[in-house]
Structures are given as structure tokens and as C-alpha cells.
Design an enzyme around this catalytic site. Structure first.
Site, PDB file in Angstrom:
ATOM      1  N   ARG A   1       0.837  -1.208   0.000  1.00 18.23           N
ATOM      2  CA  ARG A   1       0.000   0.000   0.000  1.00 18.23           C
ATOM      3  C   ARG A   1       0.867   1.251   0.000  1.00 18.23           C
ATOM      4  NH1 ARG A   1      -4.628   0.293   4.451  1.00 18.23           N
ATOM      5  NH2 ARG A   1      -2.880   0.829   5.796  1.00 18.23           N
TER       6      ARG A   1
ATOM      7  N   LYS B   1      -2.837   6.284   1.470  1.00 19.88           N
ATOM      8  CA  LYS B   1      -2.718   6.743   2.859  1.00 19.88           C
ATOM      9  C   LYS B   1      -1.796   7.977   2.925  1.00 19.88           C
ATOM     10  CE  LYS B   1      -2.942   4.544   7.344  1.00 19.88           C
ATOM     11  NZ  LYS B   1      -4.280   5.052   7.671  1.00 19.88           N
TER      12      LYS B   1
ATOM     13  N   GLU C   1     -16.480   6.281   4.275  1.00 22.46           N
ATOM     14  CA  GLU C   1     -15.736   5.711   5.398  1.00 22.46           C
ATOM     15  C   GLU C   1     -15.823   6.616   6.617  1.00 22.46           C
ATOM     16  OE1 GLU C   1     -11.798   5.323   3.459  1.00 22.46           O
ATOM     17  OE2 GLU C   1     -11.041   6.539   5.084  1.00 22.46           O
TER      18      GLU C   1
HETATM   19  C1  COI Z   1      -4.706   3.016  11.339  1.00 15.79           C
HETATM   20  O1  COI Z   1      -5.727   2.392  11.622  1.00 15.79           O
HETATM   21  O2  COI Z   1      -3.595   2.497  11.364  1.00 15.79           O
HETATM   22  C2  COI Z   1      -4.759   4.408  10.969  1.00 15.79           C
HETATM   23  O3  COI Z   1      -3.933   4.818  10.227  1.00 15.79           O
HETATM   24  C3  COI Z   1      -5.703   5.304  11.593  1.00 15.79           C
HETATM   25  C4  COI Z   1      -4.926   6.325  12.299  1.00 15.79           C
HETATM   26  C5  COI Z   1      -4.889   7.604  11.594  1.00 15.79           C
HETATM   27  C6  COI Z   1      -5.159   6.368  13.719  1.00 15.79           C
END
Ligand code: COI
Length: 360
Positions: A101, A203, A239
Site C-alpha cells: 500500500r 494513505k 468511510e
Molecule cells: C490506522 O488504523 O492504522 C490508521 O492509520 C488510523 C490512524 C490515523 C489512527
């Protein structure tokens, strides 16, 4: 859920000199940074391969004020966890998926990524170096945060000449703490998180800052989190601020498709497989707000969140209550997933990666 640095990291300290565990009060873990001993850092020039990284003491890094990450947000991050099993193994869950990812995100943001092998190796080394910070079984996990940033200077809008890949860790409890009960969500019809052709499907660091305001507004109105709608029609669910969403009706579990506007969650993908294993039909398709309001059960998934039941959803003036508790599918899926992650049941899927050399 708590803010960035644990409000009283020092009050978490318990006793000195325990070598197996860091001096942390494991009962008080939240989801806030507890600085550990070491981090991993590697650098590379644009388009070249990353040098072999180094494990260095955890601490501030020095980069140019003109770095692309500071000036136009050229950065992506990952999140995965290390687990301490009852029989004292330290394991990771599907770390290659995070590495892949990161590569997809790097492609979208024109960054040079580490190879999947280097990614996984860096995660392993960082966890091993911080082994005593992996919470005891049942008390939490070690959250691993790999970060790829444009660290080279870039005044105009272009990809940076240099990239830094770093990995740091922090012991955590689940993001929406189990003790805080199921979620009460607000469907947010005012802000949008993502749009077709944007970066909602990777991400990217720049996806997260804009959701802080909507989440704060929802919290101050008494909700635990918010659910975003699609930007194109405002009719379909997308989401939650930090996790994917599922609805359940009868034997059918539905979740929005991976079409570029939602994050392709690794927990999401695993839960789809586990639900199919127990004979649920899983549909990845557009899910309207109307269907959400008519569902029997709603839950969300994510690395930080794991699997969390939603108790109520509020849309405009309408509030709907869903099934939660022992009978809920989300409880069953939570147990199935965490039993694999914690080594309670045999991992028949090859998802768990044991980190070598962990036995004392
Ligand atoms: C995760 O679930 O790893 C995330 O990246 C969420 C986070 C921003 C707390």
C-alpha cells in the site's frame, strides 16, 4: 481515543529495571504517543534505491524548512501492529500488505518508495529493537508507524529530490477503546473527505488534517465519530474518519467498494475473507445512506480500530439503533481476527509473520 502524546507519559512509569517490559502502566494505555527507545531511518535520492537503513535512538530529525513534506504535504504513512502472544512470540499481521500500500501511495504522490522487502525488514528491526515496549497479551499492541516523506527541498510544486523512510512505534490500546462501548456515529453531510481522482484511496498525510475539524465538531455534538458521504452524489456512505464501514442485513454484509475514494484497509480485506469463511455473502458495492439506516447491524474496521460495533447512526434528525453485543456479527469477526493475530488459533491463512529471535 486520546491526543498526540499521552497526557502523562511519566505517570505511566511504574518500576525501574524490568528488562522484559518497559516501565509502562499497561492498564492505562490509550491511543497516544508513548516515545520508545529506537526508530529506523533510511534515505534515498529521487528514483534511486533506499540505502540500508539504520536503527537509531528515537528522537527529532533535522530536515530542510523547504522539505516537500512541510511545504506541500508530500508524505504517506502506514499503520500496523506488533503482538505479543501468550507463548511469548512477537508477531506482525500481514506487513507485506502495508508495504504494497505504501508503494501504491508513493506512485500516486510521485515519491520513491522502499521495496516491500525493505519495508517489512525495517518494521521487524524496529519492533525487535523496541521489544520491551510490546504490551503483555491482552493489554494492547505495539502500533508501528512507517512514514515516507519528501525530505528534500522543493520550492515549486514537483517531487522532492530526496526521500526519508522512517519507522517508529508506540504501545497502544484500541483506537476507540473497548471500555468506551460501541460507537455513536453522525453521518456528515457538510464536509467531504475525498473525491474521484483525488488521493482518498492512498494513505496520504494530506487526507488526515482536513478531517480533524469535522471530527471535533461531531465530538462536541456528543458523537464518537463521523461517517463521510461520497462527494459525487452525497447519497452513498464512504468511510469513518479513520476506518472502513460495513453494514449487515440478514446473511449479506455490504461495504463500499475500493474505487479510489476510500482507503483499501487491510483489516477490511481480512474481515471480508473471514465473513465469507463463515458463509456470509459479502458485497463490495455502493451502499446508500437509506440502506445504512435500514441495516440490522453496522460495524467498522481498521488497524487502529480493529473491529468495532456501531450502536447508533444519526443522519439529519433521524437516529437509528443497531444490534451490538455477543450476538452481533462484529463480535464474532472481532474474535476470529484477534484470535489469529494473538496466536490463540492456528493461522491457516499465512497472515501472521513471526519476528525471529524474540524468545528471552
Ligand atoms: C490506522 O488504523 O492504522 C490508521 O492509520 C488510523 C490512524 C490515523 C489512527
Amino acid at each position: 481515543m486520546t491526543s498526540s502524546v499521552h497526557p502523562s507519559s511519566s505517570s505511566l512509569l511504574t518500576r525501574e529495571g524490568d528488562e522484559k517490559y518497559a516501565n509502562v502502566n499497561w492498564e492505562e494505555l490509550g491511543f497516544a504517543l508513548i516515545p520508545t527507545d529506537y526508530m529506523y531511518v533510511a534515505k534515498c535520492k529521487q528514483g534511486e534505491s533506499f540505502s540500508e537503513g539504520k536503527i537509531v535512538p528515537y528522537g527529532d530529525i533535522s530536515i530542510s524548512p523547504c522539505a516537500a513534506i512541510f511545504n506541500h504535504g508530500q508524505g504517506i504513512f502506514e499503520g500496523l501492529k506488533a503482538y505479543r502472544t501468550e507463548d511469548e512470540r512477537i508477531t506482525l499481521f500481514r506487513p507485506d500488505q502495508n508495504g504494497l500500500r505504501m508503494q501504491n501511495g508513493a506512485d500516486r504522490l510521485c515519491m520513491t518508495p522502499p521495496s516491500v522487502e525493505q519495508f517489512v525488514e525495517a518494521v521487524k528491526q524496529t519492533v525487535l529493537a523496541n521489544k520491551k515496549w510490546v504490551p503483555p497479551p491482552g493489554k494492547g499492541t505495539l502500533y508501528v508507524r512507517p512514514l515516507l516523506i519528501g525530505s528534500g527541498p522543493m520550492l515549486g510544486i514537483a517531487s522532492a529530490p530526496e526521500y526519508t523512510f522512517l519507522v517508529y512505534v508506540s504501545p497502544v490500546a484500541e483506537y476507540h477503546k473497548v471500555s468506551s462501548g460501541p460507537l455513536n456515529l453522525e453521518v456528515n453531510d457538510k464536509y467531504r473527505r475525498s473525491h474521484a481522482g483525488g488521493t482518498g484511496g492512498v494513505k496520504s498525510c494530506i487526507n488526515y488534517c482536513p478531517i480533524v475539524k469535522p471530527v471535533l465538531e461531531a465530538k462536541s455534538a456528543g458523537f464518537s465519530d463521523i461517517l463521510f458521504l461520497d462527494a459525487a452524489t452525497g447519497r452513498n456512505i464512504e468511510e469513518i474518519s479513520t476506518c472502513n464501514i460495513f453494514i449487515v442485513k440478514g446473511n449479506i454484509v455490504s461495504t463500499p467498494p475500493i474505487s479510489g475514494t476510500i482507503l483499501p484497509g487491510i483489516t477490511r480485506k481480512s474481515i471480508i475473507e473471514l465473513a465469507r469463511d463463515i458463509s456470509y455473502q459479502v458485497q463490495e458495492r455502493d451502499v446508500s445512506v437509506d440502506e445504512l439506516l435500514e441495516a440490522e447491524e453496522v460495524f467498522c474496521t481498521g488497524t487502529a480500530t480493529v473491529v468495532k460495533a456501531v450502536e447508533t447512526v444519526t443522519f439529519h434528525e433521524k437516529r437509528v439503533k443497531y444490534k451490538t453485543g455477543e450476538e452481533a456479527l462484529s463480535t464474532k469477526l472481532y474474535t476470529m481476527l484477534t484470535n489469529i493475530q494473538m496466536g490463540v488459533v492456528e493461522d491457516k491463512k499465512g497472515w501472521v509473520v513471526e519476528i525471529d529471535g524474540c524468545h528471552d
